[in-house]
Design a protein around this motif. Sequence first.
Motif, PDB file in Angstrom:
ATOM      1  N   UNK A 178     134.934  70.354  21.243  1.00 19.71           N
ATOM      2  CA  UNK A 178     133.668  71.079  21.370  1.00 19.71           C
ATOM      3  C   UNK A 178     133.389  71.289  22.850  1.00 19.71           C
ATOM      4  N   UNK A 179     133.637  72.509  23.303  1.00 19.07           N
ATOM      5  CA  UNK A 179     133.337  72.858  24.702  1.00 19.07           C
ATOM      6  C   UNK A 179     132.714  74.245  24.737  1.00 19.07           C
ATOM      7  N   UNK A 180     131.698  74.436  25.555  1.00 19.20           N
ATOM      8  CA  UNK A 180     130.934  73.443  26.304  1.00 19.20           C
ATOM      9  C   UNK A 180     130.457  72.335  25.357  1.00 19.20           C
ATOM     10  N   UNK A 181     130.516  71.121  25.876  1.00 19.20           N
ATOM     11  CA  UNK A 181     130.416  69.953  25.020  1.00 19.20           C
ATOM     12  C   UNK A 181     128.990  69.496  24.734  1.00 19.20           C
ATOM     13  N   UNK A 182     128.742  69.238  23.463  1.00 21.93           N
ATOM     14  CA  UNK A 182     127.588  68.445  23.053  1.00 21.93           C
ATOM     15  C   UNK A 182     128.147  67.047  22.838  1.00 21.93           C
ATOM     16  N   UNK A 183     127.759  66.034  23.589  1.00 21.12           N
ATOM     17  CA  UNK A 183     126.568  65.979  24.414  1.00 21.12           C
ATOM     18  C   UNK A 183     126.790  66.054  25.929  1.00 21.12           C
ATOM     19  N   UNK A 184     128.021  66.065  26.423  1.00 22.14           N
ATOM     20  CA  UNK A 184     128.198  65.836  27.871  1.00 22.14           C
ATOM     21  C   UNK A 184     127.988  67.095  28.707  1.00 22.14           C
ATOM     22  N   UNK A 185     127.991  68.256  28.066  1.00 21.06           N
ATOM     23  CA  UNK A 185     127.834  69.497  28.818  1.00 21.06           C
ATOM     24  C   UNK A 185     129.094  69.911  29.564  1.00 21.06           C
ATOM     25  N   UNK A 186     130.208  69.202  29.327  1.00 25.16           N
ATOM     26  CA  UNK A 186     131.457  69.521  30.038  1.00 25.16           C
ATOM     27  C   UNK A 186     132.052  70.823  29.497  1.00 25.16           C
ATOM     28  N   UNK A 187     132.908  71.427  30.320  1.00 24.71           N
ATOM     29  CA  UNK A 187     133.612  72.626  29.857  1.00 24.71           C
ATOM     30  C   UNK A 187     135.123  72.388  29.912  1.00 24.71           C
ATOM     31  N   UNK A 188     135.855  73.167  29.149  1.00 28.30           N
ATOM     32  CA  UNK A 188     137.315  72.996  29.075  1.00 28.30           C
ATOM     33  C   UNK A 188     138.000  74.153  29.784  1.00 28.30           C
TER      34      UNK A 188
END
Length: 410
Positions: free
Chosen positions: A170-180
């Motif tokens: 899951x990117x942009x990630x819930x919950x960290x907000x990270x992107x791939x």
Amino acid sequence: MSLHLSPVLAELEQYPFARLDDWRAEVRARGVDPIDFGMGDPREITPPFIREALLASVDEVSSYPRASGLPELRTAIAGWIDRRFGVTVDPATEVVPTLGSKEAIFSFAQVALGEKRAVAVPEPAYPVYERGALFGGGSVVAVPLRESTGWLPDLDAFDGWDEIAVFWVCYPNNPTGAIASPAFYEELAERSRAHGFLVCSDEAYSELWFDAAPVSALQVSDRTNVVVFNTLSKRSSMTGYRSGFVCAPQAICDALRSFRPTVGTAPQEFVQRASIAAWTDDAHVADVRALYARKRETILPALEAGGLRLAGSAATFYLWLDVGGPSEPFARRRPDALVREHRRVDRTRHDGRHVGDGRVGRADRRRCPPGRRRRDRRCPRAARRGAGDRGGRSVYRLPLRDRRGGSHRA
Ligand SMILES: Cc1ncc(COP(=O)(O)O)c(C=O)c1O
């Protein structure tokens, strides 16, 4: 009479938000008016042209919607995928409109799990990947996300490639907000072809970014094993409409078209028509992004001034903050701030900590479906070995919301 209901239900323990609700009540009882970062819905308005498209589509006669969705909607979705990611997909065979993305994510295991029944799920994560796998009779392999790897799974540390049927990202990630990165998706897609599993990419937040537009798993050079889920809920502030899609190779979409009429999860036609308006317009999405950026600019400096360190959050409307220690005692000490736990909020371990706490787990922590013993050969090897945790930091997720209430987790 004793009821013999699903053992998976019995396994789901108290939602930690219930405890946070108690704390909030305590704070209110002391006369504090809290800013509530708790669970809820976006309060942003759905753009008028989308609402008007819905109203104009409510017919006198109401019929069952078809599971394959309106051809015009599939074309609008394919058009958006092309504009946004530069990828051409066939609207007739590779797109299935869904009733929001949650139901499609939840039920996917029921379609995808055949001989192999293990599902790799990031930790922490949106709880629906795991619940869908368990209710679908699968087992779950937890794949930790750590700050040191940019909140991406460490693909070299994972050793269950041949056991899994599905690997969720899951990117942009819930919950960290990270992107791939494109390279991450490319490598995962390559492994999926080598080991025969599906990459399921939940891209619910693909449009909520600050600096650069995130890429999609659809952009890999070979999409054979790639299944992407997206939604209008965040992009167009349409959580109540329930409108999303799955984009996948034809064989997967054919399977979904066989399965979904039984479940009855086709979006209502007036919602589909409103969705055509939404997917066809990009200007309102830029406005939504600007709004979230303003909220972030408002609140982040205040939180940083309070000693919290931003530990992720390149995109999405979540702020992922390092509080320098375990999160629950922090929240308890700072109830007036009403900082909400980031953790995977659905299960509490026997020792009172949530799986998915910032204390990340080992790559080989695996869970068997309830009712199935660890000795069972259908459980992955590592699950039979047992579970373990490693110490680490805790971080909080703070969904951004305005003061009228509501946040952003369905
Ligand atoms: C990561 C993630 N995926 C999917 C969803 C589901 O969104 P919807 O069912 O509204 O499309 C959510 C909702 O909050 C989410 O956070």
